[in-house]
Motif scaffolding. Structure first.
Motif, mmCIF file in Angstrom:
data_model
loop_
_atom_site.group_PDB
_atom_site.id
_atom_site.type_symbol
_atom_site.label_atom_id
_atom_site.label_comp_id
_atom_site.label_asym_id
_atom_site.label_seq_id
_atom_site.Cartn_x
_atom_site.Cartn_y
_atom_site.Cartn_z
ATOM 1 N N SER A 101 0.867 -1.397 -0.501
ATOM 2 C CA SER A 101 -0.104 0.035 -0.183
ATOM 3 C C SER A 101 0.736 1.198 0.110
ATOM 4 N N CYS A 102 0.302 2.422 -0.497
ATOM 5 C CA CYS A 102 0.791 3.462 -0.559
ATOM 6 C C CYS A 102 0.403 4.449 0.684
ATOM 7 N N TRP A 103 0.519 5.611 1.250
ATOM 8 C CA TRP A 103 0.187 6.084 2.372
ATOM 9 C C TRP A 103 0.945 7.485 1.304
ATOM 10 N N GLU A 123 -2.330 5.233 -7.253
ATOM 11 C CA GLU A 123 -1.497 3.755 -6.364
ATOM 12 C C GLU A 123 -1.175 4.241 -5.130
ATOM 13 N N ASP A 125 -3.085 4.561 -2.071
ATOM 14 C CA ASP A 125 -4.692 4.935 -1.331
ATOM 15 C C ASP A 125 -5.111 5.525 0.262
ATOM 16 N N CYS A 126 -4.136 6.311 1.239
ATOM 17 C CA CYS A 126 -4.488 6.745 2.064
ATOM 18 C C CYS A 126 -3.857 8.173 2.110
ATOM 19 N N SER A 147 -9.862 9.300 -2.407
ATOM 20 C CA SER A 147 -8.657 7.923 -1.071
ATOM 21 C C SER A 147 -9.554 8.864 -0.205
ATOM 22 N N CYS A 210 -6.506 1.400 9.880
ATOM 23 C CA CYS A 210 -6.659 1.116 8.515
ATOM 24 C C CYS A 210 -5.719 0.212 7.900
ATOM 25 N N PRO A 214 -8.256 -1.892 5.480
ATOM 26 C CA PRO A 214 -8.156 -0.755 4.883
ATOM 27 C C PRO A 214 -9.779 -0.191 3.681
ATOM 28 N N ARG A 217 -11.819 3.777 -1.302
ATOM 29 C CA ARG A 217 -11.940 4.237 -2.641
ATOM 30 C C ARG A 217 -12.520 4.787 -3.349
#
Length: 224
Positions: A101-103, A123, A125-126, A147, A210, A214, A217
């Motif tokens: 995942s990508c924050w 990409e 995610d949060c 997101s 999260c 998760p 979106r």
């Protein structure tokens, strides 16, 4: 925590990077406040956010935008800094091609840059936005916000009035498919003097939640 240098649109950019030992670890990019008011990657709020993600097993990068510290270039009123953030995310993803995942997380001016990057990079995610400057910058580009994320305000913020942050949260909370949560740090001013521990606890609780469950979106396409 090694020093790193990577290529940005206007030359080299300076960063601090933590590589997780976990396989397929999530990644997080941390953005600093306004460079013309002393904002750097070593700001205490940025440092606090950085270590929240490190302690949760992320690979994490914080960096100086153009003209700050050893980063090359000159301040560009946000447009260049957004390009720098995109380059930093590219570098972070190259180092972690299999991240699960990508924050993105930003503080003040960095929150504004981070939310713009969110619109351009599907990409992500949060997000975590701390004291987003909703009173002085236009957040109308979040239409819709793609997101889920967390927005944190300071109860006694003398730079970004809490009421402006609450209006931003209310507007984003009307959108379908995502969940925008908010926290208010009691007793905190814009710089979170003597309240960094409270900030860290609230952000950590959100990140931990999260990672287990998760958030949603939006289904609409993001900007190209």
């Amino acid at each position: 925590m090694p020093d790193v240098m990577f290529t940005g649109p206007e030359g080299r950019l300076e960063g601090r990077y933590h590589q997780s030992k976990e396989e397929h670890a999530p990644i997080a990019l941390i953005l600093h406040p306004h460079p013309q008011y002393g904002g750097t990657m070593n700001h205490k709020v940025v440092f606090t956010l950085f270590h929240v993600f490190v302690n949760r097993g992320f690979s994490v990068l914080r960096f100086n935008t153009r003209g700050v510290g050893r980063s090359q270039g000159r301040f560009d009123n946000g447009m260049g800094e957004l390009s720098d953030a995109a380059a930093a995310l590219d570098w972070l993803q190259t180092m972690n091609a299999d991240a699960k995942s990508c924050w993105i997380a930003g503080y003040s001016f960095g929150a504004w840059i981070g939310m713009q990057l969110l619109m351009r990079r599907p990409e992500i995610d949060c997000f975590v936005s701390v004291a987003p400057p909703a009173n002085s910058y236009d957040f109308g580009f979040l239409a819709p916000c793609p997101s889920s994320g967390l927005i944190v305000g300071a109860e006694k913020d003398e730079v970004v009035p809490l009421v402006d942050i609450q209006k931003l949260v209310a507007r984003l909370s009307l959108q379908k498919g995502i969940t925008v949560e908010s926290r208010t740090i009691k007793g905190a001013n814009h710089f979170f003097h003597d309240t960094l521990d409270k900030l860290a606890v609230d952000v950590d609780k959100y990140v931990a939640k999260c990672l287990i469950n998760p958030p949603g979106r939006a289904t609409s396409n993001k900007e190209p």
